[in-house]
Scaffold this motif. Structure first.
Motif, PDB file in Angstrom:
ATOM      1  N   ASN A 203     123.871  -6.394  54.638  1.00 27.81           N
ATOM      2  CA  ASN A 203     125.305  -6.837  54.430  1.00 27.81           C
ATOM      3  C   ASN A 203     126.118  -6.779  55.576  1.00 27.81           C
ATOM      4  N   GLY A 204     125.933  -5.733  56.690  1.00 25.01           N
ATOM      5  CA  GLY A 204     126.827  -5.878  57.851  1.00 25.01           C
ATOM      6  C   GLY A 204     126.549  -7.234  58.568  1.00 25.01           C
ATOM      7  N   LEU A 205     125.463  -7.678  58.664  1.00 29.28           N
ATOM      8  CA  LEU A 205     124.907  -8.778  59.580  1.00 29.28           C
ATOM      9  C   LEU A 205     125.700 -10.025  58.524  1.00 29.28           C
ATOM     10  N   LEU A 206     125.502 -10.137  57.521  1.00 34.28           N
ATOM     11  CA  LEU A 206     126.160 -11.186  56.597  1.00 34.28           C
ATOM     12  C   LEU A 206     127.569 -11.378  56.782  1.00 34.28           C
ATOM     13  N   GLN A 207     128.325 -10.125  57.053  1.00 29.17           N
ATOM     14  CA  GLN A 207     129.657 -10.189  56.808  1.00 29.17           C
ATOM     15  C   GLN A 207     130.204 -10.177  58.329  1.00 29.17           C
ATOM     16  N   SER A 208     129.196 -10.408  59.321  1.00 28.65           N
ATOM     17  CA  SER A 208     129.782 -10.895  60.730  1.00 28.65           C
ATOM     18  C   SER A 208     129.954 -12.239  60.628  1.00 28.65           C
ATOM     19  N   GLY A 209     131.500 -12.862  60.913  1.00 30.63           N
ATOM     20  CA  GLY A 209     131.690 -13.897  61.195  1.00 30.63           C
ATOM     21  C   GLY A 209     131.295 -14.594  62.597  1.00 30.63           C
TER      22      GLY A 209
ATOM     23  N   ILE B 190     126.526  -6.758  67.864  1.00 34.28           N
ATOM     24  CA  ILE B 190     126.582  -6.862  66.432  1.00 34.28           C
ATOM     25  C   ILE B 190     125.201  -6.094  65.763  1.00 34.28           C
ATOM     26  N   MET B 191     124.016  -6.315  66.639  1.00 34.92           N
ATOM     27  CA  MET B 191     122.705  -5.769  66.220  1.00 34.92           C
ATOM     28  C   MET B 191     122.878  -4.151  66.196  1.00 34.92           C
ATOM     29  N   LYS B 192     123.537  -3.680  67.630  1.00 33.89           N
ATOM     30  CA  LYS B 192     123.853  -2.052  67.439  1.00 33.89           C
ATOM     31  C   LYS B 192     124.495  -1.586  66.052  1.00 33.89           C
ATOM     32  N   ARG B 193     125.596  -2.272  65.887  1.00 35.44           N
ATOM     33  CA  ARG B 193     126.323  -1.893  64.645  1.00 35.44           C
ATOM     34  C   ARG B 193     125.611  -1.897  63.600  1.00 35.44           C
ATOM     35  N   ALA B 194     124.524  -2.868  63.249  1.00 34.47           N
ATOM     36  CA  ALA B 194     123.388  -3.001  62.165  1.00 34.47           C
ATOM     37  C   ALA B 194     122.481  -1.896  62.281  1.00 34.47           C
ATOM     38  N   LYS B 195     122.078  -1.955  63.522  1.00 33.90           N
ATOM     39  CA  LYS B 195     120.752  -0.832  63.754  1.00 33.90           C
ATOM     40  C   LYS B 195     121.334   0.560  63.631  1.00 33.90           C
ATOM     41  N   SER B 196     122.570   0.689  63.375  1.00 38.61           N
ATOM     42  CA  SER B 196     123.479   2.189  63.335  1.00 38.61           C
ATOM     43  C   SER B 196     122.961   2.648  61.696  1.00 38.61           C
ATOM     44  N   ASN B 197     122.710   1.707  60.913  1.00 36.49           N
ATOM     45  CA  ASN B 197     122.487   2.088  59.467  1.00 36.49           C
ATOM     46  C   ASN B 197     121.001   2.346  59.516  1.00 36.49           C
ATOM     47  N   LEU B 198     120.170   2.454  60.391  1.00 37.38           N
ATOM     48  CA  LEU B 198     118.707   2.540  60.225  1.00 37.38           C
ATOM     49  C   LEU B 198     118.329   3.486  61.448  1.00 37.38           C
ATOM     50  N   ASP B 199     119.039   4.128  61.896  1.00 41.81           N
ATOM     51  CA  ASP B 199     118.826   5.198  62.916  1.00 41.81           C
ATOM     52  C   ASP B 199     117.642   5.886  62.394  1.00 41.81           C
ATOM     53  N   ALA B 200     117.763   6.529  61.350  1.00 38.03           N
ATOM     54  CA  ALA B 200     116.795   7.397  60.501  1.00 38.03           C
ATOM     55  C   ALA B 200     115.360   6.872  60.464  1.00 38.03           C
TER      56      ALA B 200
END
Length: 584
Positions: free
Chosen positions: A75-81, A106-116
């Motif tokens: 969703n973070g990637l889809l919301q990125s204009g 952009i990918m760093k922000r998306a990757k933060s959701n998958l740090d675990a």
């Protein structure tokens, strides 16, 4: 061996009862034990499946948490204009350098959701620009796009994240989540996003819940195993797993028991809707319930119960059947004691009733035998009386006439001898009621009879007596020789003018043999008959009939004794009488 056969014969009821009881006890024990074990196993499996179902649900929650992180990142990637603008327009080399920098942010922000999680992310645009957080997850990406359908953006549902199994690299295997990037207003597709996690990382969601005999398999809707703690099964197709999951869905229970790799397994299943996959927990049944029942101890307990039951049954059955077996043995031995031995009355009520009834039957039998013996004795006496009355009346009349004639002629001595012989003959035949007389008395009767006939008819027929001295006192039925002398006198010399009659008595082993033979006319006897037929008109035996003598001897001594007659025309007739030796 004979003793064993007799023992088994007299205890057959006990043996049959005991064997039937043994078979029944063993069968019932085995059936009850089997049913108890099955019920215990089923009860344990039901409880065990409930516990394991909770474990499966926990594993499912781990997968859902992972999927939720993927959803947040996507969703973070889809919301990125910025990302959308980068993939929509054509770019120069300078623009690409700026775009890659912006894509990294952009990918760093998306990757933060998958740090675990150890996840590699890659995005691709319709303009050919692509970016990956870790290129080691995407070796040979261009080849993958051409060869692997999971990287083909066509026919994708823009609203759904699709999970697929990827082993195209030849080294590591991956679980790849992909989603189509679509402009919401115009509906134009502008790229694809991919989230790849190595299978050995993917299995960490459930590896803590697996052990030997307890395996987990994640398979897609086509039956391909995407992930498992069993490496040798990853990538293989197991259609029967799908059948088991369908059975679980249609069953009231949350498990089924089936076969896998030649063993019985417990199957639990949970559908992962976000992944469109099935989570299957496979548990070795033997290992799960192996410690539930100590079969060795149970076998000892059952054996002890069976032995104790058999001892009780043996004791009770033996006690119940002993009296009956003894009664049967006594009854079978009664005949050996001429039915004079009564059976003992003891034991169970039924056995006592049988014993009393048998003893009552013996008493009635004795009464019947006594009556029968008395009847036979009376019959013999009656027959003897009848035989004694069969002296030819003409003989009496002619004898008296002859005496009268001798008196008129003055033959005083001859008439006196005849009268004395006649009196003696009457005394021994009519006056003596005894059934038997001595051989000497019988011969004396014969001499008196012969004397009377010789005085009447002359001496043309001579009678000779050959009696063994040691046989004179033997007892014989009276009137068994006189009929044959009478027959010879009146019917044996119709053709010949004179002749002789010989009377012989001697001992032959344990039998007494008496013979009367003459050299008279003889007669014709049938080949199959040693006695003349008393119904034949040419029968020439009169007075006390031959058959009466024969039947009387057999009545007294049995069928092995009696009269035998041999005769030849013109040569004479021989009568042979055989009876057992008797001194009383």
């Amino acid at each position: 061996m004979k003793f064993l056969q007799q023992h088994l014969k007299h205890n057959s009821i006990f043996i049959i009862m005991f064997l039937i009881t043994v078979i029944s006890i063993v069968s019932v024990t085995i059936i009850i034990t089997w049913a108890t074990i099955r019920m215990s196993e089923r009860f344990f499996i039901d409880k065990f499946s409930i516990t394991n179902a909770k474990v499966v649900n926990q594993v499912k929650d781990s997968f859902e948490s992972f999927n939720y992180s993927i959803v947040l990142a996507s969703n973070g990637l889809l919301q990125s204009g910025t990302l959308r603008s980068i993939f929509f327009k054509d770019q120069t080399d300078l623009d690409k350098m700026k775009s890659y920098y912006m894509l990294s942010q952009i990918m760093k922000r998306a990757k933060s959701n998958l740090d675990a999680y150890e996840v590699g992310i890659m995005v691709t645009g319709i303009n050919g620009i692509s970016y990956a957080t870790d290129r080691s997850y995407w070796p040979g990406y261009d080849v993958k796009m051409q060869e692997n359908q999971i990287y083909n953006p066509s026919n994708r549902d823009s609203m759904k994240i699709n999970y697929n199994y990827d082993n195209s690299t030849g080294s590591d295997t991956y679980v790849v989540a992909s989603k189509l990037m679509k402009e919401r207003i115009s509906g134009i597709n502008y790229g694809m996003m991919y989230f790849a996690i190595k299978e050995n990382e993917f299995r960490k969601f459930y590896s803590n819940y697996t052990n030997e005999g307890n395996d987990i398999f994640v398979l897609d809707t086509s039956g391909v195993i995407v992930s498992s703690n069993r490496d040798d099964h990853i990538g293989k197709t197991q259609m029967n797993f799908l059948d088991y999951t369908e059975q679980i869905e249609n069953s009231s229970k949350n498990y089924v028991i089936g076969n896998f790799m030649g063993k019985e397994k417990i199957f639990l299943s949970e559908y992962l809707p976000s992944f469109d996959m099935h989570l299957v927990n496979v548990i070795d049944k033997d290992m799960a319930i192996g410690g539930l029942i100590d079969k060795k101890t149970l076998a000892y307990i059952l054996l002890s119960i069976i032995v104790a039951a058999l001892v009780i049954v043996f004791t009770v059955s033996r006690g119940l059947t002993n009296s009956l077996s003894r009664l049967v043995k006594q009854i079978s031995n009664v005949a050996k004691h001429d039915f004079n031995q009564y059976v003992s009355v003891k034991g169970t009520y039924e056995t006592r009733r049988i014993g009393n009834a048998f003893n009552a039957m013996l008493e009635e039998l004795h009464e019947y035998v006594d009556k029968l013996l008395d009847y036979q004795k009376q019959k013999r006496n009656a027959e003897l009386a009848a035989l004694q009355q069969q002296i030819n009346p003409h003989f009496l009349y002619n004898t008296l006439t002859s005496i009268k004639f001798m008196v008129q002629q003055g033959s005083k001595k001859a008439s006196e001898e005849t009268i004395n012989a006649f009196i003696s003959l009457l005394q021994n035949t009519i006056g003596n009621v005894n059934e038997t007389i001595s051989v000497k008395q019988e011969v004396d009767n014969l001499k008196n009879y012969v004397l009377i006939n010789q005085n009447r008819y002359g001496n043309r027929i001579k009678v000779n007596y050959f009696i063994a001295p040691d046989c004179l006192e033997f007892q014989i039925p009276k009137l068994i020789l006189q009929p044959f002398i009478e027959n010879a006198f009146f019917h044996g010399f119709n053709q010949k003018p004179k002749g002789y009659i010989n009377v012989l008595v001697w001992k032959e082993e344990k039998d007494l043999v008496c013979e009367v033979f003459d050299n008279g006319d003889g007669m014709d006897l049938p080949d199959d008959c040693q006695l003349p037929d008393k119904k034949r008109k040419q029968e020439r035996f009169t007075g006390i009939g031959v058959r009466n003598v024969h039947e009387r001897i057999q009545l007294i001594y049995g069928e092995s004794y009696g009269v035998e007659i041999t005769s030849e025309l013109g040569e004479g007739t021989k009568v042979r009488i055989k009876i057992p030796i008797s001194l009383d």
